[in-house]
Design an enzyme around this catalytic site. Structure first.
Site, PDB file in Angstrom:
ATOM      1  N   ARG A 159     -48.119-107.170 -62.168  1.00 24.72           N
ATOM      2  CA  ARG A 159     -48.085-108.817 -62.374  1.00 24.72           C
ATOM      3  C   ARG A 159     -49.049-109.378 -61.584  1.00 24.72           C
ATOM      4  NH1 ARG A 159     -45.606-107.090 -66.368  1.00 24.72           N
ATOM      5  NH2 ARG A 159     -43.502-106.927 -66.398  1.00 24.72           N
ATOM      6  N   TYR A 190     -40.980 -98.001 -73.836  1.00 24.77           N
ATOM      7  CA  TYR A 190     -39.895 -98.980 -73.638  1.00 24.77           C
ATOM      8  C   TYR A 190     -39.146 -98.926 -74.492  1.00 24.77           C
ATOM      9  CZ  TYR A 190     -41.696-100.429 -69.488  1.00 24.77           C
ATOM     10  OH  TYR A 190     -42.719-100.939 -68.237  1.00 24.77           O
ATOM     11  N   SER A 229     -38.943-114.348 -66.573  1.00 24.39           N
ATOM     12  CA  SER A 229     -38.119-113.191 -65.579  1.00 24.39           C
ATOM     13  C   SER A 229     -38.559-114.011 -64.208  1.00 24.39           C
ATOM     14  CB  SER A 229     -39.072-112.305 -65.042  1.00 24.39           C
ATOM     15  OG  SER A 229     -38.511-111.124 -66.116  1.00 24.39           O
ATOM     16  N   GLU A 325     -41.204-114.072 -59.088  1.00 22.90           N
ATOM     17  CA  GLU A 325     -42.179-114.023 -59.946  1.00 22.90           C
ATOM     18  C   GLU A 325     -42.724-115.255 -60.390  1.00 22.90           C
ATOM     19  OE1 GLU A 325     -42.477-110.822 -63.123  1.00 22.90           O
ATOM     20  OE2 GLU A 325     -43.186-112.951 -64.329  1.00 22.90           O
TER      21      GLU A 325
HETATM   22  P1  NAP Z   1     -35.241-103.242 -69.536  1.00 20.91           P
HETATM   23  O1  NAP Z   1     -35.651-103.037 -70.786  1.00 20.91           O
HETATM   24  O2  NAP Z   1     -33.877-104.242 -69.543  1.00 20.91           O
HETATM   25  O3  NAP Z   1     -35.161-102.822 -68.570  1.00 20.91           O
HETATM   26  C1  NAP Z   1     -35.443-103.240 -67.016  1.00 20.91           C
HETATM   27  C2  NAP Z   1     -36.579-102.968 -65.959  1.00 20.91           C
HETATM   28  O4  NAP Z   1     -37.325-101.958 -65.756  1.00 20.91           O
HETATM   29  C3  NAP Z   1     -38.213-103.795 -67.655  1.00 20.91           C
HETATM   30  O5  NAP Z   1     -38.345-105.112 -66.719  1.00 20.91           O
HETATM   31  C4  NAP Z   1     -39.401-102.203 -67.054  1.00 20.91           C
HETATM   32  O6  NAP Z   1     -39.893-102.892 -66.116  1.00 20.91           O
HETATM   33  C5  NAP Z   1     -38.491-101.569 -66.129  1.00 20.91           C
HETATM   34  N1  NAP Z   1     -38.262-100.706 -67.496  1.00 20.91           N
HETATM   35  C6  NAP Z   1     -38.238 -99.743 -68.708  1.00 20.91           C
HETATM   36  N2  NAP Z   1     -38.468 -98.858 -69.503  1.00 20.91           N
HETATM   37  C7  NAP Z   1     -39.500 -98.571 -68.199  1.00 20.91           C
HETATM   38  C8  NAP Z   1     -40.160 -97.521 -68.727  1.00 20.91           C
HETATM   39  N3  NAP Z   1     -40.360 -96.755 -69.873  1.00 20.91           N
HETATM   40  N4  NAP Z   1     -41.729 -96.886 -67.893  1.00 20.91           N
HETATM   41  C9  NAP Z   1     -41.325 -98.050 -66.870  1.00 20.91           C
HETATM   42  N5  NAP Z   1     -40.782 -99.077 -66.874  1.00 20.91           N
HETATM   43  C10 NAP Z   1     -39.623 -99.258 -67.466  1.00 20.91           C
HETATM   44  O7  NAP Z   1     -36.688-104.729 -69.847  1.00 20.91           O
HETATM   45  P2  NAP Z   1     -36.531-106.245 -70.244  1.00 20.91           P
HETATM   46  O8  NAP Z   1     -35.551-107.238 -69.529  1.00 20.91           O
HETATM   47  O9  NAP Z   1     -35.934-105.652 -71.606  1.00 20.91           O
HETATM   48  O10 NAP Z   1     -37.593-107.265 -70.306  1.00 20.91           O
HETATM   49  C11 NAP Z   1     -37.963-106.128 -71.267  1.00 20.91           C
HETATM   50  C12 NAP Z   1     -40.062-105.539 -71.410  1.00 20.91           C
HETATM   51  O11 NAP Z   1     -40.540-107.739 -71.438  1.00 20.91           O
HETATM   52  C13 NAP Z   1     -39.890-105.421 -69.771  1.00 20.91           C
HETATM   53  O12 NAP Z   1     -41.813-104.919 -69.469  1.00 20.91           O
HETATM   54  C14 NAP Z   1     -40.554-107.380 -68.866  1.00 20.91           C
HETATM   55  O13 NAP Z   1     -41.850-106.870 -68.112  1.00 20.91           O
HETATM   56  C15 NAP Z   1     -40.779-108.111 -69.940  1.00 20.91           C
HETATM   57  N6  NAP Z   1     -40.789-109.491 -70.068  1.00 20.91           N
HETATM   58  C16 NAP Z   1     -41.049-109.917 -69.086  1.00 20.91           C
HETATM   59  C17 NAP Z   1     -40.708-110.751 -68.613  1.00 20.91           C
HETATM   60  C18 NAP Z   1     -41.896-111.829 -67.379  1.00 20.91           C
HETATM   61  O14 NAP Z   1     -41.348-113.537 -68.183  1.00 20.91           O
HETATM   62  N7  NAP Z   1     -42.534-111.759 -67.050  1.00 20.91           N
HETATM   63  C19 NAP Z   1     -39.626-111.900 -68.885  1.00 20.91           C
HETATM   64  C20 NAP Z   1     -39.186-110.979 -70.234  1.00 20.91           C
HETATM   65  C21 NAP Z   1     -39.954-108.816 -70.420  1.00 20.91           C
HETATM   66  P3  NAP Z   1     -41.656-103.763 -66.438  1.00 20.91           P
HETATM   67  O15 NAP Z   1     -41.002-105.444 -66.372  1.00 20.91           O
HETATM   68  O16 NAP Z   1     -42.758-102.720 -65.496  1.00 20.91           O
HETATM   69  O17 NAP Z   1     -41.778-103.631 -67.895  1.00 20.91           O
END
Ligand code: NAP
Length: 342
Positions: A159, A190, A229, A325
């Protein structure tokens, strides 16, 4: 003149700016910037305002980057796209898939513009922009000089990029070059994506699965204002990780290449029973604890107070201190978000 910023930030927070200019080309963007500087006013360049929290009225000009246009060329092993900074990101993802150019499907439904995508190296479901970014075109605001940065020169991190450091406030991004490799490799590491069969899965199926996950878990900013996020996933060192996991063995954790460990901020917040907690009009989303929402008429103070509460509770329970963030904007420009909520 006071113009409402509410339509220009997805949080839907009501503050004003002195001037708002939609720039459709580099010339208009530079003229708006120079005019503000001549009047000794601060300037803020925005895409779709999907990652900002306005803390107060902005005492200057907000320039909305609406530089459009997509051109495609082809090499033997890849499609090359040159995309105007003001193109909507999700529409670009759809556009590429419809034309049989996969590679962006994991990044579906991320709010915002293409030109904002390199700033925080957007990432979701195991793919970050840096995987597909070839170059970023920008213009130096003070001189009007055009510059092309290779992906390496963008210094992408988690990020993070050069645009949050040396290049912040110095340049405007005008276009992004993407390189989509024809030998498509699905990324299915994921969440629910790991249920898909890598041997038979199509880019469209990955896209549909990502859209489904996001739509069921994340609030639609048109219904509840939000900026995605709100906090970064904290990355802690190995020693801290051992201590934290001894006390909380069930904590989701992801070891990084450099020995540090990434934690899931949403999980930490949820463990503090904060889902649904509200301060004034701001609330922790009831399905996704990482997202703070404008549940109706939230002020920026409500959001700041709620963020302070979340940071304090998580810090006290886990000794991990969350950092926003989302970028915080004060009357003269970006301010240190951690200091605001500490
Ligand atoms: P999630 O599946 O509930 O997982 C929670 C966190 O764990 C994620 O943020 C992700 O980090 C990490 N994670 C999960 N599986 C992983 C793997 N196999 N290897 C490494 N890290 C893992 O996540 P969620 O909140 O529903 O979001 C899903 C994805 O969408 C994530 O990648 C998240 O970053 C992205 N997202 C981003 C935003 C934003 O505003 N930036 C908003 C919503 C969702 P990472 O965040 O590093 O991937």
């Amino acid at each position: 003149m006071n113009l409402s910023l509410k339509p220009w930030n997805t949080f839907g927070i009501e503050h004003n700016a002195r001037r708002i200019v939609c720039a459709e080309n580099t010339q208009q963007l530079l003229e708006a910037w120079q005019s503000a500087v001549e009047h000794q006013q601060p300037v803020l360049i925005l895409g779709e305002g999907s990652n900002v929290l306005f803390l107060e009225d902005f005492a200057g000009t907000v320039i909305i980057n609406r530089i459009k246009g997509i051109t495609i060329s082809e090499e033997a092993d890849a499609w090359l796209l040159h995309v105007g900074a003001g193109e909507n990101w999700h529409q670009l993802v759809q556009f590429t898939l419809e034309r049989g150019m996969p590679g962006l499907e994991n990044l579906a439904l991320i709010p915002g513009c293409t030109g904002s995508s390199p700033i925080q190296n957007i990432g979701a479901y195991g793919v970050e922009l840096q995987r597909v970014c070839d170059y970023v075109d920008c213009v130096e605001l003070s001189s009007g000089k055009h510059q092309r940065l290779t992906a390496k020169e963008c210094r992408f991190g988690y990020r993070d990029s050069i645009f949050k450091h040396e290049y912040q406030d110095r340049v405007a991004i005008t276009a992004v070059g993407l390189r989509l490799i024809k030998a498509w490799q699905p990324v299915l590491t994921y969440g629910e994506l790991n249920r898909l069969d890598p041997a038979t899965v199509t880019p469209q199926q990955v896209f549909d699965a990502v859209c489904h996950m996001r739509m069921t878990k994340l609030p639609d900013p048109k219904v509840y204002g939000n900026a995605g996020s709100f906090f970064k996933n904290p990355v802690i060192n190995a020693e801290q990780a051992i201590a934290l996991l001894a006390a909380h063995p069930q904590a989701p954790h992801y070891p990084q290449a450099d020995g540090s460990v990434k934690l899931a901020a949403g999980w930490l917040i949820d463990q503090c029973q904060l889902k649904g907690t509200s301060t004034g009009g701001a609330a922790v989303h009831h399905l996704q604890a990482l997202v703070l929402i404008n549940a109706g008429q939230a002020t920026s103070d409500d959001v700041v107070q709620l963020a302070h509460l979340v940071r304090k509770r998580v810090g006290e329970k886990f000794n991990v201190w969350l950092e926003p963030e989302v970028r915080f904007i004060g009357h003269a420009g970006e301010v240190n978000a951690v200091e605001v909520i500490a």
